[in-house]
Write a protein that holds these residues in place. Structure first.
Motif, PDB file in Angstrom:
ATOM      1  N   ASP A  68     114.050  33.272 -20.287  1.00  0.00           N
ATOM      2  CA  ASP A  68     115.137  32.474 -19.646  1.00  0.00           C
ATOM      3  C   ASP A  68     115.721  31.939 -20.861  1.00  0.00           C
ATOM      4  O   ASP A  68     115.324  31.427 -21.917  1.00  0.00           O
ATOM      5  N   GLY A  69     117.232  31.749 -20.576  1.00  0.00           N
ATOM      6  CA  GLY A  69     118.196  31.212 -21.698  1.00  0.00           C
ATOM      7  C   GLY A  69     118.718  32.580 -22.399  1.00  0.00           C
ATOM      8  O   GLY A  69     119.843  32.494 -22.842  1.00  0.00           O
ATOM      9  N   TYR A  70     118.283  33.723 -21.892  1.00  0.00           N
ATOM     10  CA  TYR A  70     118.755  34.993 -22.246  1.00  0.00           C
ATOM     11  C   TYR A  70     119.201  35.828 -21.421  1.00  0.00           C
ATOM     12  O   TYR A  70     119.524  37.034 -21.313  1.00  0.00           O
ATOM     13  N   ARG A  71     119.089  35.419 -20.120  1.00  0.00           N
ATOM     14  CA  ARG A  71     119.120  36.374 -18.656  1.00  0.00           C
ATOM     15  C   ARG A  71     120.715  36.253 -18.548  1.00  0.00           C
ATOM     16  O   ARG A  71     121.650  35.462 -19.073  1.00  0.00           O
ATOM     17  N   GLN A  72     121.174  37.408 -17.579  1.00  0.00           N
ATOM     18  CA  GLN A  72     122.547  37.354 -17.423  1.00  0.00           C
ATOM     19  C   GLN A  72     123.472  37.660 -18.472  1.00  0.00           C
ATOM     20  O   GLN A  72     124.669  37.343 -18.368  1.00  0.00           O
ATOM     21  N   ARG A  73     122.938  38.293 -19.494  1.00  0.00           N
ATOM     22  CA  ARG A  73     123.919  38.898 -20.594  1.00  0.00           C
ATOM     23  C   ARG A  73     123.833  40.195 -20.684  1.00  0.00           C
ATOM     24  O   ARG A  73     124.457  40.938 -21.472  1.00  0.00           O
TER      25      ARG A  73
END
Length: 252
Positions: A195-200
């Motif tokens: 979480d925090g590095y997703r959607q990248r």
């Protein structure tokens, strides 16, 4: 997809599920049990291709799991054993979920950019593999296993293809694996990003890397079963196409 391809994938799943597990043949089912671990995803049965279980077969299967203190559970491709689900439901099994099975043959992989500040790396040492396993575990919402995150022998010897996403500071923020190619098939699994590095685009980049590596090792049918949310769309971008359905059934 052709029925012989579905049968081949089901046979692959059955064979690999039995690796490093205790197994018991019960009618048209192969039940697999992981010694010392009662997690439901590591203990389940798979019907034979075209298996037609009787009510008695289902009752014996249930008892085999109950006797070990485990949740009676199955995972299989519905197309490979089309008559099994109805009999299991009559025997008390309930649907957990239906999951699409997606396949990417050689030549279908679509290139995915690796996000800035991220490097894809093949973990080789036990320490690197532990970092990857810890990131995957946390990404899936499980407690951090710490030093209990032990890589398998197939990861250590490189038979299982592993890849990790690493930041510029050396933090592992995700990873995934592809199983050893067997009879032209390999399964991509455990794609997890913190979480925090997703959607990248990290998950897509990891998936592309694993698919290409599996193809290079002779994988003709590289497949995966996406989780909930946007996963199916992400894997579709990489070149995977839904060709079948995997069903999970259990008695809670």
């Amino acid at each position: 997809m052709r029925s012989d391809t579905i049968d081949a994938l089901q046979s692959y799943i059955r064979t690999t599920a039995a690796n490093f597990r205790e197994t018991e043949r019960i009618g048209p089912f192969l039940a697999t049990f992981t010694t010392g671990n009662d997690h439901m995803f590591l203990n389940y049965a798979i019907p034979d291709n075209g298996g037609k279980p009787t009510a008695q077969d289902v009752a014996k299967l249930t008892e085999a799991f109950r006797a070990r203190g485990l949740t009676p559970r199955l995972e299989f491709l519905t197309e490979a054993a089309p008559e099994a689900e109805a009999v299991l439901v009559e025997g008390g099994y309930a649907l957990e979920r239906r999951i699409p099975l997606m396949v990417c043959p050689p030549g279908r992989v679509v290139g995915q950019p690796v996000p800035g500040g991220i490097t894809l790396k093949t973990p080789v040492t036990p320490a690197e593999l532990r970092l990857m396993i810890r990131a995957q575990t946390v990404a899936f919402g499980e407690p951090d296993p710490g030093e209990q995150a032990e890589p398998s022998s197939s990861q250590l010897n490189g038979e299982t293809i592993s890849v990790m996403a690493v930041t510029e500071t050396g933090e592992c923020v995700g990873g995934g694996v592809a199983t050893a190619v067997l009879d032209g098939a390999s399964e991509i699994a455990g794609i997890g990003v913190l979480d925090g590095y997703r959607q990248r685009g990290i998950a897509a980049a990891l998936t592309e890397h694993l698919a290409r590596e599996a193809h290079a090792r002779g994988g003709e049918s590289v497949f995966l079963t996406p989780g909930a949310g946007q996963a199916e769309r992400v894997y579709g971008r990489v070149g995977f196409e839904t060709v079948a359905e995997c069903v999970h059934l259990s008695i809670i």
